[in-house]
Motif scaffolding. Structure first.
Motif, PDB file in Angstrom:
ATOM      1  N   ALA A  19      -1.436  19.096 -11.011  1.00  0.00           N
ATOM      2  CA  ALA A  19      -1.227  18.179  -9.886  1.00  0.00           C
ATOM      3  C   ALA A  19       0.203  18.308  -9.386  1.00  0.00           C
ATOM      4  O   ALA A  19       1.144  18.111 -10.153  1.00  0.00           O
ATOM      5  CB  ALA A  19      -1.503  16.742 -10.321  1.00  0.00           C
ATOM      6  N   LEU A  20       0.357  18.676  -8.127  1.00  0.00           N
ATOM      7  CA  LEU A  20       1.710  18.774  -7.585  1.00  0.00           C
ATOM      8  C   LEU A  20       1.740  18.465  -6.089  1.00  0.00           C
ATOM      9  O   LEU A  20       0.726  18.585  -5.405  1.00  0.00           O
ATOM     10  CB  LEU A  20       2.316  20.159  -7.831  1.00  0.00           C
ATOM     11  N   ASP A  21       2.932  18.067  -5.648  1.00  0.00           N
ATOM     12  CA  ASP A  21       3.136  17.785  -4.222  1.00  0.00           C
ATOM     13  C   ASP A  21       3.646  19.037  -3.511  1.00  0.00           C
ATOM     14  O   ASP A  21       4.364  19.839  -4.091  1.00  0.00           O
ATOM     15  CB  ASP A  21       4.163  16.662  -4.038  1.00  0.00           C
ATOM     16  N   THR A  44       3.259  12.400  -6.179  1.00  0.00           N
ATOM     17  CA  THR A  44       2.127  11.595  -5.689  1.00  0.00           C
ATOM     18  C   THR A  44       0.796  12.178  -6.141  1.00  0.00           C
ATOM     19  O   THR A  44      -0.178  11.432  -6.341  1.00  0.00           O
ATOM     20  CB  THR A  44       2.216  11.498  -4.146  1.00  0.00           C
ATOM     21  N   ALA A  45       0.757  13.491  -6.338  1.00  0.00           N
ATOM     22  CA  ALA A  45      -0.496  14.113  -6.807  1.00  0.00           C
ATOM     23  C   ALA A  45      -0.871  13.602  -8.201  1.00  0.00           C
ATOM     24  O   ALA A  45      -2.049  13.381  -8.492  1.00  0.00           O
ATOM     25  CB  ALA A  45      -0.345  15.637  -6.811  1.00  0.00           C
ATOM     26  N   CYS A  46       0.142  13.411  -9.063  1.00  0.00           N
ATOM     27  CA  CYS A  46      -0.142  12.874 -10.411  1.00  0.00           C
ATOM     28  C   CYS A  46      -0.625  11.425 -10.323  1.00  0.00           C
ATOM     29  O   CYS A  46      -1.525  11.016 -11.067  1.00  0.00           O
ATOM     30  CB  CYS A  46       1.102  12.954 -11.298  1.00  0.00           C
ATOM     31  N   ILE A  73       0.882  -1.195   0.000  1.00  0.00           N
ATOM     32  CA  ILE A  73       0.000   0.000   0.000  1.00  0.00           C
ATOM     33  C   ILE A  73       0.904   1.226   0.000  1.00  0.00           C
ATOM     34  O   ILE A  73       1.866   1.291   0.767  1.00  0.00           O
ATOM     35  CB  ILE A  73      -0.909  -0.006   1.254  1.00  0.00           C
ATOM     36  N   TYR A  74       0.571   2.191  -0.856  1.00  0.00           N
ATOM     37  CA  TYR A  74       1.421   3.372  -1.004  1.00  0.00           C
ATOM     38  C   TYR A  74       0.697   4.610  -0.483  1.00  0.00           C
ATOM     39  O   TYR A  74      -0.516   4.600  -0.297  1.00  0.00           O
ATOM     40  CB  TYR A  74       1.812   3.581  -2.472  1.00  0.00           C
ATOM     41  N   THR A  75       1.449   5.699  -0.349  1.00  0.00           N
ATOM     42  CA  THR A  75       0.874   6.955   0.119  1.00  0.00           C
ATOM     43  C   THR A  75      -0.303   7.374  -0.767  1.00  0.00           C
ATOM     44  O   THR A  75      -1.341   7.839  -0.280  1.00  0.00           O
ATOM     45  CB  THR A  75       1.965   8.050   0.144  1.00  0.00           C
ATOM     46  N   SER A  76      -0.154   7.185  -2.067  1.00  0.00           N
ATOM     47  CA  SER A  76      -1.246   7.561  -2.996  1.00  0.00           C
ATOM     48  C   SER A  76      -2.507   6.733  -2.740  1.00  0.00           C
ATOM     49  O   SER A  76      -3.617   7.206  -3.013  1.00  0.00           O
ATOM     50  CB  SER A  76      -0.794   7.400  -4.445  1.00  0.00           C
ATOM     51  N   ASP A  77      -2.342   5.505  -2.230  1.00  0.00           N
ATOM     52  CA  ASP A  77      -3.530   4.680  -1.932  1.00  0.00           C
ATOM     53  C   ASP A  77      -4.304   5.260  -0.746  1.00  0.00           C
ATOM     54  O   ASP A  77      -5.533   5.323  -0.768  1.00  0.00           O
ATOM     55  CB  ASP A  77      -3.117   3.234  -1.613  1.00  0.00           C
TER      56      ASP A  77
END
Ligand code: UT7
Length: 330
Positions: free
Chosen positions: A108-110, A93-95, A52-56
């Motif tokens: 999309a940006l972090d 991660t935003a992308c 599981i990743y931060t984006s999840d």
């Protein structure tokens, strides 16, 4: 120039189910439940499962926030993800989140401002909405910090956990009462070495030696950070009150970065504001860096503590040393 007001249209949060309790930590390092509770107010932290990743986590929180706001991912003009633990350095991660949400081709940006990331992101988003440049912005604070923590270092491993929180920020309709009064963002890079993640960038690229020395994990001078945290958050809140000609008594809720209960209590004392006006949500989450404020806020909205029309002060500090406040009418 026409100026618009920013409204929180919806919020959401997501916490992994797996818990690492103080009693678990007692078996891993030289510590004990009583010390951790008394010094931090924390009992458990969440840990995302492998794979599981931060984006999840961000995706789960974002879906709830969008649904609550009644806004579809396709209507977003920008996605901001505040994180110190991105999926990878590139792409941001935003992308990755944009693709998971099916949000089309919005910006999309972090935001890299460590634990202050959500407040920084809110301040940035407010500028775009205020000027009319954008209408709908998804702002997420998301972290899987446990992968950057050394579970042999008792000063850091007792603190950090994983979580995500999200807010959909939108242009308020004429006559709507919600607004951001002001945001106040600061940093003091001169003392940036108080809290660092040394390796993984251009200064110390990952190598076997780096891994052997544990430089891929966060390192912190806790006691000194503590002092700066109290001062910077107190100053940032006072700056917001002064700017808007208000007093602590005009604030219904302060939501400080949830790093340590004693830091939060010291900020409340400084403001001569009762802890009954402070949102505290760290006992079962620990310090989740950029996620703490929005997770705490969403919990307080959902259980009815935070109501529309109330004045809310968000304030944070983090590695950098970054700090700031964002004062709003919800
Ligand atoms: O989001 C921003 C990130 N960082 C922070 O917010 C951290 C801010 N700082 C803190 O939260 C606190 O400084 C800590 C929780 C990290 C430490 O609490 P403290 O009250 O500042 O403790 P201390 O560092 O002054 O240490 C007091 C004692 C020391 O022992 P001696 O020298 O008095 O014998 C430490 O070795 O407590 C010892 N200690 C521990 N004992 C049991 C330090 N960590 C632990 C531990 N368990 N986990």
């Amino acid at each position: 120039m026409t100026s618009f007001q920013t409204r929180i249209a919806g919020t959401g949060h997501f916490l992994p189910e797996r818990r690492l309790t103080n009693h678990d930590l007692e078996k891993m390092v030289d510590t004990n439940d009583q010390w951790i509770r008394e010094r931090t107010g924390i009992y458990a932290r969440r840990m995302a499962e492998d794979g599981i990743y931060t984006s999840d986590l961000a995706h789960e929180a974002a879906k709830i926030a969008l649904e609550t706001a009644g806004i579809s991912a396709r209507e977003l003009d920008m996605i901001l993800v505040a994180t110190a633990s991105p999926d990878q350095p590139m792409p941001n991660t935003a992308c990755v989140l944009q693709a998971k949400l099916g949000a089309g081709n919005c910006a999309a940006l972090d935001i890299s401002a460590a634990c202050s990331g959500f407040v920084y992101g809110f301040g940035i988003a407010d500028q775009f909405i205020r000027t009319g440049a954008m209408k709908n912005i998804l702002l997420v604070g998301a972290e899987i910090l446990h992968r950057f923590v050394n579970y042999k270092d008792r000063e850091t491993c007792i603190l950090f956990g994983d979580a995500a929180g999200a807010a959909v920020l939108t242009r308020a309709n004429p006559g709507e009462d919600s607004k951001v009064y002001s945001s106040h963002l600061h940093a003091n890079g001169e003392i940036g070495d108080l809290f660092v993640l040394p390796a993984g960038g251009t200064k110390i690229p990952i190598s076997q030696k780096v891994v052997d020395e544990g430089l891929q994990y966060v390192r912190m001078r806790g006691r000194e950070i503590f002092k700066h945290a109290v001062r910077t958050m107190s100053d940032a809140c006072q700056e917001a009150l002064d700017k808007n000609g208000m007093k602590a008594g005009d604030v219904a809720w302060i939501i400080p970065h949830q790093a340590n209960l004693r830091i939060i209590e010291a900020v409340a004392k400084h403001f001569e504001i009762s802890m009954e006006h402070v949102i505290v949500e760290l006992e079962d989450t620990g310090n989740t860096s950029a996620a703490t404020i929005i997770v705490a806020m969403d919990r307080a909205i959902r259980d009815g503590r935070i109501k529309r029309g109330q004045n809310i002060m968000l304030t944070a500090f983090g590695a950098g040393i970054t700090s700031g406040s964002l004062f709003l009418r919800y």
